[in-house]
Design an enzyme around this catalytic site. Structure first.
Site, mmCIF file in Angstrom:
data_model
loop_
_atom_site.group_PDB
_atom_site.id
_atom_site.type_symbol
_atom_site.label_atom_id
_atom_site.label_comp_id
_atom_site.label_asym_id
_atom_site.label_seq_id
_atom_site.Cartn_x
_atom_site.Cartn_y
_atom_site.Cartn_z
ATOM 1 N N CYS A 144 8.520 5.531 3.677
ATOM 2 C CA CYS A 144 7.192 4.902 3.747
ATOM 3 C C CYS A 144 6.148 5.742 3.016
ATOM 4 C CB CYS A 144 6.723 4.800 5.206
ATOM 5 S SG CYS A 144 7.737 3.796 6.270
ATOM 6 N N CYS A 158 1.339 4.286 6.078
ATOM 7 C CA CYS A 158 2.032 3.186 6.743
ATOM 8 C C CYS A 158 1.644 3.112 8.217
ATOM 9 C CB CYS A 158 3.545 3.345 6.623
ATOM 10 S SG CYS A 158 4.453 1.898 7.237
ATOM 11 N N CYS A 180 10.238 0.730 2.846
ATOM 12 C CA CYS A 180 9.712 0.013 4.015
ATOM 13 C C CYS A 180 9.180 -1.345 3.568
ATOM 14 C CB CYS A 180 8.579 0.852 4.616
ATOM 15 S SG CYS A 180 7.613 0.040 5.890
ATOM 16 N N CYS A 226 4.873 -1.331 4.297
ATOM 17 C CA CYS A 226 3.909 -0.666 3.410
ATOM 18 C C CYS A 226 4.271 -0.739 1.932
ATOM 19 C CB CYS A 226 3.697 0.783 3.832
ATOM 20 S SG CYS A 226 5.119 1.874 3.553
#
Length: 187
Positions: free
Chosen positions: A37, A41, A68, A71
């Site tokens: 991420c 995030c 992810c 994000c």
């Protein structure tokens, strides 16, 4: 681009704060989920022991992590993100120096006026206030881990005057460096 010079604990603090100014400068990889991420995030935070940090996407993906879905760290969200990454990297890596806006602008190839306007638009703060936060974060680390005096710490983290160090520290932390050190020892 140069890697950002932050310790594991400093990067951990940035992901806990969901600080978007560090997006693209490092990535948080979670060993248990194999997902990586951005620092900003908003997903649930993993256990600290399950986290690894990487400085670029190719490194983290070679280590077997996937992006992810929340994000989307592999997608650039702003056309100015490269400039902001460069400016942030300079401020974090050169925080000890007597940095002037003109020096930073010259390093990234922008006019000082445009650099300040762009940075503020993208991060909601000026390069100067960001640099002060970096310096205070470094001072906090030194207050907690060394026996250096407040004077030594103020100069070590790049403040040119002790009164400015005290003023900025109090405005960001709500107490003096001495009070902060005393409180952190009591914990």
């Amino acid at each position: 681009m140069t890697n950002i010079n932050l310790s594991f604990d400093e990067m951990w603090e940035k992901i806990i704060a969901c600080d978007r100014k560090y997006d693209g400068l490092f990535y948080t990889a979670v060993k248990t989920t194999k997902i990586y991420c951005r620092p900003s995030c908003r997903s649930r935070k993993p256990k600290k022991t399950n986290v690894e940090f990487y400085h670029n996407i190719s490194e983290v993906e070679q280590a077997g992590y996937r992006a992810c879905k929340r994000c989307q760290p592999e997608v650039e969200h702003s056309p100015h993100s490269e400039f902001v990454k460069s400016i942030t990297t300079i401020l974090v890596n050169q925080y000890k120096q007597n940095l002037k806006l003109n020096d930073v602008a010259e390093q990234v190839g922008l006019s000082p006026f445009y650099l300040e306007r762009l940075f503020k638009k993208e991060t909601s703060e000026t390069p100067r206030t960001f640099l002060e936060k970096v310096r205070i974060d470094k001072a906090v680390q030194l207050l907690q881990t060394t026996n250096m005096t407040n004077l030594e710490i103020g100069y070590e983290v790049g403040f040119q005057s002790l009164s400015n160090f005290y003023k900025v520290f109090r405005s960001l932390k709500g107490c003096s460096p001495s009070e902060f050190r005393k409180m952190s020892k009591e914990l």
